[in-house]
Design a protein around this motif. Structure first.
Motif, short mmCIF file in Angstrom:
data_model
loop_
_atom_site.label_atom_id
_atom_site.label_comp_id
_atom_site.label_asym_id
_atom_site.label_seq_id
_atom_site.Cartn_x
_atom_site.Cartn_y
_atom_site.Cartn_z
N ASP A 189 0.86 -1.52 0.03
CA ASP A 189 -0.19 0.05 0.65
C ASP A 189 1.27 1.32 0.17
O ASP A 189 0.97 2.15 0.46
CB ASP A 189 -0.85 0.29 1.34
CG ASP A 189 -1.84 -1.26 1.21
OD1 ASP A 189 -3.00 -1.07 0.82
OD2 ASP A 189 -1.96 -2.79 1.68
N HIS B 122 0.70 3.46 -2.39
CA HIS B 122 -0.26 4.89 -2.27
C HIS B 122 0.80 6.00 -3.07
O HIS B 122 0.66 7.20 -2.38
CB HIS B 122 -1.31 5.12 -1.11
CG HIS B 122 -2.23 4.61 -1.18
ND1 HIS B 122 -3.55 4.10 -1.00
CD2 HIS B 122 -2.24 2.93 -0.76
CE1 HIS B 122 -4.80 3.88 -0.72
NE2 HIS B 122 -3.37 2.67 -0.48
N ASP C 103 -3.15 -1.81 -3.87
CA ASP C 103 -2.65 -0.03 -4.00
C ASP C 103 -1.28 0.23 -4.22
O ASP C 103 -0.91 1.54 -3.19
CB ASP C 103 -3.04 0.32 -2.17
CG ASP C 103 -4.63 0.01 -2.65
OD1 ASP C 103 -5.13 0.55 -3.82
OD2 ASP C 103 -5.45 -0.02 -1.31
N HIS D 89 -4.41 -9.30 -2.37
CA HIS D 89 -4.18 -7.26 -1.70
C HIS D 89 -4.87 -7.31 -0.65
O HIS D 89 -5.55 -7.01 0.44
CB HIS D 89 -4.83 -6.67 -2.72
CG HIS D 89 -4.84 -5.12 -2.06
ND1 HIS D 89 -4.11 -4.07 -1.79
CD2 HIS D 89 -6.46 -4.21 -1.63
CE1 HIS D 89 -4.61 -3.16 -1.38
NE2 HIS D 89 -5.62 -2.63 -1.01
N HIS E 149 -4.13 -4.29 1.83
CA HIS E 149 -5.28 -3.32 2.37
C HIS E 149 -6.10 -2.43 3.84
O HIS E 149 -6.78 -1.32 3.93
CB HIS E 149 -6.23 -4.78 1.85
CG HIS E 149 -7.67 -3.43 1.39
ND1 HIS E 149 -7.93 -2.40 0.90
CD2 HIS E 149 -9.02 -4.35 1.80
CE1 HIS E 149 -9.61 -2.37 0.59
NE2 HIS E 149 -9.39 -3.44 1.55
N HIS F 249 -3.48 -1.54 6.09
CA HIS F 249 -2.63 0.03 6.84
C HIS F 249 -2.24 -0.55 8.35
O HIS F 249 -1.96 0.10 8.91
CB HIS F 249 -2.57 0.72 6.18
CG HIS F 249 -3.08 1.39 5.17
ND1 HIS F 249 -2.88 2.34 4.08
CD2 HIS F 249 -3.55 0.39 3.74
CE1 HIS F 249 -3.24 2.65 3.11
NE2 HIS F 249 -3.73 1.19 2.84
FE LIG Z 1 -3.85 1.22 0.79
#
Ligand SMILES: [Fe+2]
Ligand SMILES: [Fe+2]
Length: 255
Positions: A8, A10, A50, A151, A190, A192
């Motif tokens: 993740d 991002h 992500d 994920h 996913h 976090h």
């Molecule tokens: Fe995420």
């Protein structure tokens, strides 16, 4: 076999930072630097979704630039924030990139790493269709010690707002996993944060994010906006797998 799980990130380009108050690009750079200095060195790095925050071409280009500094191969799973056609074109350099699901198996030092695609386009929650589940069943039949990377976690993680958004209708997936004793670990992103659950012989682990950590109880501001991120540092998971035995730790960065 040593696996580093970066999850993740991002990513958005530098001129669109921060993401939920955090410089996700700078944090990924710092994580790459930390992974490069790990002893023992990893055999592979898996990014569990992500990768991009917005699925844009610019975000994947920024990601690719940072990952060019990583000394180890990095394999990726689709997250709900990713956009397959752009991911395929930029990250996989496919000239005829489409939105086909992206799942595959890596064979390393007598182990199998099976990377699933749980993205349901346009949805935050995850999904696996019968075609991918049939394929998974085949991949797990080798009898080699195996790890699944995906994920969306297939089990609730004990956080109400996240548990609505995990893998949906996971019964068949869990039945397949529980029937294969060679499967040792399911590494997810996913949510976090760090979480663990044992299911018979297989353990489900989720990883903290290398970009931003989520609050278990989001804060609602006076204007109605929701604060979902904390100021906790970036982190990644390290997994050492030796046949059927494994151990894991979380490496936290300083900021
Ligand atoms: Fe995420
Ligand atoms: Fe996600």
């Amino acid at each position: 076999m040593r696996i580093v799980q970066l999850s993740d990130p991002h990513i958005v380009p530098a001129d669109r930072q921060p993401v939920h108050g955090q410089d996700t690009l700078g944090r990924l750079r710092a994580a790459v630097d930390a992974v490069n200095r790990l002893i023992p060195a990893p055999d592979l790095v898996v990014m569990t979704g992500d990768q991009s925050n917005d699925g844009s071409e610019d975000s994947y280009r920024a990601l690719k630039e940072v990952l060019s500094l990583l000394r180890f191969p990095c394999h990726m799973a689709m997250g709900n924030h990713d956009y397959r056609p752009v991911f395929r074109r930029i990250m996989l350099e496919e000239s005829d990139a489409d939105s086909a699901p992206y799942y595959y198996t890596l064979n390393r030092t007598g182990h199998r790493v099976i990377v699933l695609d749980t993205q349901e386009e346009g949805e935050v929650a995850g999904w696996l269709d019968d075609a991918q589940l049939n394929w998974l069943e085949q991949e797990l039949s080798s009898g080699l010690p195996s790890v699944i990377c995906m994920h969306h976690p297939p089990v609730p993680v004990g956080v109400a707002w996240m548990d609505e958004l995990i893998l949906q209708e996971s019964d068949r997936f869990l039945r397949i996993c529980e029937a294969r004793t060679a499967l040792r670990l399911i590494l997810c992103g996913h949510v976090h944060h760090d979480f663990r659950m044992n299911l018979k012989h297989v353990t489900v682990l989720t990883a903290p994010s290398v970009g931003l950590q989520f609050r278990k109880d989001p804060v609602i501001n006076a204007d109605g906006t929701r604060v979902i991120a904390t100021d906790e540092p970036a982190a990644f998971r390290i997994v050492d797998l030796d046949g059927s035995d494994w151990k894991t730790s979380i490496h936290r960065l300083t900021s």
